[in-house]
Design a protein around this motif. Sequence first.
Motif, mmCIF file in Angstrom:
data_model
loop_
_atom_site.group_PDB
_atom_site.id
_atom_site.type_symbol
_atom_site.label_atom_id
_atom_site.label_comp_id
_atom_site.label_asym_id
_atom_site.label_seq_id
_atom_site.Cartn_x
_atom_site.Cartn_y
_atom_site.Cartn_z
ATOM 1 N N TYR A 56 0.841 -1.216 0.000
ATOM 2 C CA TYR A 56 0.000 0.000 0.000
ATOM 3 C C TYR A 56 0.866 1.252 0.000
ATOM 4 N N TRP A 57 1.540 1.444 -1.139
ATOM 5 C CA TRP A 57 2.432 2.591 -1.277
ATOM 6 C C TRP A 57 1.639 3.888 -1.248
ATOM 7 N N GLU A 58 2.334 4.945 -0.876
ATOM 8 C CA GLU A 58 1.686 6.252 -0.747
ATOM 9 C C GLU A 58 1.769 7.073 -2.035
ATOM 10 N N GLN B 96 -3.545 5.190 2.500
ATOM 11 C CA GLN B 96 -3.723 5.635 1.110
ATOM 12 C C GLN B 96 -4.909 6.589 0.940
ATOM 13 N N ASN B 97 -5.324 7.223 2.055
ATOM 14 C CA ASN B 97 -6.255 8.365 1.986
ATOM 15 C C ASN B 97 -7.602 8.101 1.324
ATOM 16 N N TYR B 98 -8.251 7.025 1.722
ATOM 17 C CA TYR B 98 -9.585 6.739 1.190
ATOM 18 C C TYR B 98 -10.553 7.909 1.381
ATOM 19 N N THR C 268 -14.200 9.073 -4.544
ATOM 20 C CA THR C 268 -14.650 8.924 -5.937
ATOM 21 C C THR C 268 -13.709 8.014 -6.716
ATOM 22 N N HIS C 269 -12.416 8.227 -6.509
ATOM 23 C CA HIS C 269 -11.435 7.398 -7.218
ATOM 24 C C HIS C 269 -11.463 5.959 -6.723
ATOM 25 N N TRP C 270 -11.607 5.794 -5.420
ATOM 26 C CA TRP C 270 -11.668 4.430 -4.868
ATOM 27 C C TRP C 270 -12.887 3.692 -5.419
ATOM 28 N N PHE C 271 -14.002 4.434 -5.542
ATOM 29 C CA PHE C 271 -15.209 3.794 -6.066
ATOM 30 C C PHE C 271 -15.033 3.444 -7.551
#
Length: 291
Positions: free
Chosen positions: A68-70, A128-130, A135-138
């Motif tokens: 889970y890289w940043e 990783q700032n969910y 929107t991007h995660w979805f």
Amino acid sequence: MIDAHTHCFPPEISDNAVQWANTYNEPHWLSLVDPKDKQSLQGWATKEAMIQTMDSAHVSQSIQLGWYWEHKATCLKQNELMKEWMDFAPMRYLAFASIYPNEDPIHQLDLARSMGFKGVGELHPTIQNYEENKTHWFAMAEWCEANKWPINFHVSEGLNVKYPNFTPTPFDIYLDITKAFPNLKIILSHWGGGIPFFELNPRLKPLLKNVYYDTAASPLLYDITVFRNVINLVGSEKIIFGSDYPLRVYPKKQTTPDMQTFIDDIQSNAGLSKKESDQIFKQNIENLLNL
Ligand SMILES: [Zn+2]
């Protein structure tokens, strides 16, 4: 047997951990694996050494997970290195891609699929700032649902004595995602941090129907009765064996990381039936990946 949760840190990363972390600005990862830290449980393995480890433990295939890289650049670079391992032993190594969901996730996913990856993960919604980039995660989750790709998420325990660099992962995040994407297959790592308990709640159980739980790092977290207890909570069809290799999950017994110690412990002490053992060590992940 299949080990569904291992990590791939090729020598370009493991031999130069500090340099890698500085080049790609990845301080959180370095804080967990720092080779100068004698307490660090992180072990390392080359692609050849890992195959030997698998052979001696009768593990036919391993799923290499990304990290889970940043930053997106770190994910892209690690995926290139992981692809070399897949190409080295295509019958032995499967891999899930490192993805940085916050930037152009569809492009990363299309690229990863063209390289032969089979899923996404391990992702960490807090690191990783969910929350800032839902929107991007979805968009990523929608792509994975449509393409039948599982996502492996790291889950930290809901109640913890806070080891160094402990980063909580609020359970509601996973529920958000399962509600929005009911057909998405999700693997929650580390026994889902305790989420299996909530499957007893009849309002939550349907929302968790496509959620699976892996056993990664279990010996560092729970005693061996966790197997029977979680089977009682969710059923053996939702549990997937993963070791977290090359993490040293038995730090007192292991000088070099191996898979055998954990597998022996399960086979001797978890009290699994033949059917449960087949499901957990092989069938559940095979079904998930259509192997
Ligand atoms: Zn993890």
